[in-house]
Write an enzyme that holds these catalytic residues in place. Structure first.
Site, PDB file in Angstrom:
ATOM      1  N   CYS A   4      -2.390  -0.783   7.488  1.00 43.47           N
ATOM      2  CA  CYS A   4      -1.647   0.478   7.404  1.00 43.47           C
ATOM      3  C   CYS A   4      -1.875   1.332   8.653  1.00 43.47           C
ATOM      4  O   CYS A   4      -0.952   1.974   9.145  1.00 43.47           O
ATOM      5  CB  CYS A   4      -2.032   1.240   6.145  1.00 43.47           C
TER       6      CYS A   4
ATOM      7  N   CYS B 220      -6.218   1.260   5.329  1.00 39.75           N
ATOM      8  CA  CYS B 220      -6.767  -0.010   5.788  1.00 39.75           C
ATOM      9  C   CYS B 220      -6.279  -0.251   7.214  1.00 39.75           C
ATOM     10  O   CYS B 220      -5.422   0.476   7.728  1.00 39.75           O
ATOM     11  CB  CYS B 220      -6.331  -1.154   4.859  1.00 39.75           C
TER      12      CYS B 220
ATOM     13  N   GLU C  70       0.775   3.869   1.877  1.00 39.28           N
ATOM     14  CA  GLU C  70       1.204   4.245   3.227  1.00 39.28           C
ATOM     15  C   GLU C  70       2.404   3.406   3.655  1.00 39.28           C
ATOM     16  O   GLU C  70       3.350   3.917   4.268  1.00 39.28           O
ATOM     17  CB  GLU C  70       0.062   4.045   4.231  1.00 39.28           C
TER      18      GLU C  70
ATOM     19  N   HIS D  56       0.839  -1.188   0.000  1.00 38.81           N
ATOM     20  CA  HIS D  56       0.000   0.000   0.000  1.00 38.81           C
ATOM     21  C   HIS D  56       0.881   1.247   0.000  1.00 38.81           C
ATOM     22  O   HIS D  56       2.034   1.212   0.423  1.00 38.81           O
ATOM     23  CB  HIS D  56      -0.917  -0.006   1.212  1.00 38.81           C
TER      24      HIS D  56
END
Length: 151
Positions: free
Chosen positions: A109, A106, A80, A78
Protein backbone atom coordinates in the site's frame (compact mmCIF):
# COMPACT_ATOMS: atom_id res chain seq x y z
CA UNK A 1 -17.86 20.91 24.52
CA UNK A 2 -14.54 21.24 22.73
CA UNK A 3 -14.53 20.71 18.98
CA UNK A 4 -12.36 17.80 17.76
CA UNK A 5 -9.22 18.52 15.75
CA UNK A 6 -9.31 17.72 12.02
CA UNK A 7 -7.12 14.67 12.63
CA UNK A 8 -9.46 13.46 15.34
CA UNK A 9 -12.50 14.11 13.13
CA UNK A 10 -11.12 12.20 10.13
CA UNK A 11 -9.82 9.35 12.31
CA UNK A 12 -13.33 8.94 13.72
CA UNK A 13 -14.58 8.61 10.15
CA UNK A 14 -11.95 5.95 9.33
CA UNK A 15 -13.18 3.88 12.26
CA UNK A 16 -16.74 4.18 10.97
CA UNK A 17 -15.65 3.18 7.44
CA UNK A 18 -13.82 0.15 8.93
CA UNK A 19 -17.14 -1.23 10.19
CA UNK A 20 -17.95 -2.10 6.55
CA UNK A 21 -15.00 -4.54 6.46
CA UNK A 22 -15.66 -8.23 5.92
CA UNK A 23 -12.18 -9.28 7.09
CA UNK A 24 -12.18 -11.69 10.01
CA UNK A 25 -8.73 -10.70 11.29
CA UNK A 26 -8.52 -6.92 11.21
CA UNK A 27 -11.14 -4.33 10.25
CA UNK A 28 -9.41 -1.42 8.52
CA UNK A 29 -10.82 1.84 7.20
CA UNK A 30 -9.16 4.53 5.07
CA UNK A 31 -10.18 8.06 4.11
CA UNK A 32 -8.36 10.21 1.55
CA UNK A 33 -8.68 13.94 2.29
CA UNK A 34 -7.58 17.11 0.52
CA UNK A 35 -8.32 20.64 1.71
CA UNK A 36 -10.51 19.21 4.51
CA UNK A 37 -12.70 17.47 1.92
CA UNK A 38 -13.13 13.69 1.75
CA UNK A 39 -12.15 12.48 -1.74
CA UNK A 40 -12.48 8.70 -1.28
CA UNK A 41 -12.95 6.01 1.33
CA UNK A 42 -12.04 2.34 1.48
CA UNK A 43 -12.23 -0.66 3.75
CA UNK A 44 -10.60 -4.06 3.53
CA UNK A 45 -12.49 -6.91 1.94
CA UNK A 46 -12.84 -9.15 -1.11
CA UNK A 47 -13.27 -7.65 -4.60
CA UNK A 48 -16.76 -7.08 -6.03
CA UNK A 49 -18.50 -10.29 -6.99
CA UNK A 50 -16.10 -12.49 -5.00
CA UNK A 51 -17.18 -14.36 -1.87
CA UNK A 52 -16.12 -12.47 1.24
CA UNK A 53 -14.09 -14.07 4.00
CA UNK A 54 -16.93 -13.77 6.49
CA UNK A 55 -18.68 -16.36 4.27
CA UNK A 56 -15.77 -18.44 2.91
CA UNK A 57 -13.53 -18.32 5.97
CA UNK A 58 -10.11 -16.74 6.35
CA UNK A 59 -7.49 -18.29 4.06
CA UNK A 60 -4.68 -16.74 6.13
CA UNK A 61 -6.04 -18.25 9.36
CA UNK A 62 -6.36 -21.67 7.70
CA UNK A 63 -2.74 -21.44 6.49
CA UNK A 64 -1.52 -19.88 9.79
CA UNK A 65 0.07 -16.90 8.01
CA UNK A 66 1.32 -14.30 10.54
CA UNK A 67 0.10 -10.70 10.27
CA UNK A 68 2.32 -8.57 8.04
CA UNK A 69 3.54 -11.49 5.91
CA UNK A 70 2.57 -13.05 2.56
CA UNK A 71 0.01 -10.41 1.54
CA UNK A 72 -0.74 -12.33 -1.65
CA UNK A 73 -2.35 -15.12 0.40
CA UNK A 74 -5.57 -13.23 1.04
CA UNK A 75 -8.89 -12.87 -0.77
CA UNK A 76 -9.19 -9.21 0.22
CA UNK A 77 -7.88 -5.86 -0.85
CA UNK A 78 -6.53 -3.46 1.76
CA UNK A 79 -8.51 -0.37 2.74
CA UNK A 80 -5.87 1.94 1.23
CA UNK A 81 -6.03 0.05 -2.08
CA UNK A 82 -9.82 0.29 -2.18
CA UNK A 83 -9.67 4.04 -1.44
CA UNK A 84 -7.18 4.58 -4.30
CA UNK A 85 -9.33 2.45 -6.62
CA UNK A 86 -12.47 4.38 -5.64
CA UNK A 87 -10.76 7.70 -6.40
CA UNK A 88 -9.47 6.41 -9.75
CA UNK A 89 -12.88 5.01 -10.67
CA UNK A 90 -14.43 8.44 -10.17
CA UNK A 91 -11.56 10.35 -11.82
CA UNK A 92 -10.50 12.02 -8.57
CA UNK A 93 -6.91 13.25 -8.34
CA UNK A 94 -5.45 12.35 -4.94
CA UNK A 95 -2.02 13.87 -5.51
CA UNK A 96 -1.19 16.11 -2.56
CA UNK A 97 -3.81 14.48 -0.33
CA UNK A 98 -3.62 13.06 3.19
CA UNK A 99 -4.54 9.45 3.91
CA UNK A 100 -6.19 8.77 7.26
CA UNK A 101 -6.19 5.09 8.12
CA UNK A 102 -7.04 2.98 11.15
CA UNK A 103 -3.71 1.13 10.65
CA UNK A 104 -0.31 2.04 9.25
CA UNK A 105 0.03 0.85 5.65
CA UNK A 106 1.85 -2.28 4.52
CA UNK A 107 4.71 -1.94 2.04
CA UNK A 108 2.45 -2.75 -0.95
CA UNK A 109 0.00 0.00 0.00
CA UNK A 110 2.86 2.39 0.77
CA UNK A 111 4.29 1.94 -2.73
CA UNK A 112 0.85 2.66 -4.21
CA UNK A 113 0.38 5.74 -2.02
CA UNK A 114 3.83 7.04 -2.95
CA UNK A 115 3.12 6.75 -6.68
CA UNK A 116 -0.39 8.22 -6.25
CA UNK A 117 1.21 11.37 -4.82
CA UNK A 118 -0.21 11.19 -1.31
CA UNK A 119 1.79 13.62 0.83
CA UNK A 120 0.85 12.66 4.37
CA UNK A 121 -0.38 9.59 6.25
CA UNK A 122 -2.09 9.67 9.64
CA UNK A 123 -2.69 6.25 11.17
CA UNK A 124 -4.07 4.68 14.34
CA UNK A 125 -2.74 1.19 15.07
CA UNK A 126 0.72 0.11 14.01
CA UNK A 127 1.36 -2.69 11.53
CA UNK A 128 4.39 -5.02 11.56
CA UNK A 129 6.06 -3.72 8.38
CA UNK A 130 9.23 -1.69 8.94
CA UNK A 131 10.07 -1.52 5.21
CA UNK A 132 6.82 0.37 4.65
CA UNK A 133 7.78 3.17 7.02
CA UNK A 134 11.33 3.31 5.65
CA UNK A 135 10.04 3.73 2.08
CA UNK A 136 7.54 6.41 3.09
CA UNK A 137 10.33 8.32 4.82
CA UNK A 138 12.65 7.96 1.84
CA UNK A 139 9.89 9.26 -0.47
CA UNK A 140 9.44 12.31 1.76
CA UNK A 141 5.92 11.44 2.83
CA UNK A 142 5.03 12.73 6.28
CA UNK A 143 3.45 10.10 8.49
CA UNK A 144 2.49 10.01 12.12
CA UNK A 145 0.80 7.77 14.60
CA UNK A 146 -2.40 9.40 15.84
CA UNK A 147 -3.12 8.64 19.47
CA UNK A 148 -6.46 9.70 20.96
CA UNK A 149 -6.05 11.75 24.12
CA UNK A 150 -7.10 9.77 27.16
CA UNK A 151 -6.34 6.41 25.45
Amino acid sequence: MERPSWDQYFMQITRLVATRSTCLRRQVGAVIVKDKTILATGYNGAPRGVTHCDVSGCLREKMQVPSGERHELCRGLHAEQNAIIQAAGHGVNISGATLYCTDSPCVICSKMLINAGVQEIVYGRGYPDQLSLEMLGEAGIRFHHFVEEGC
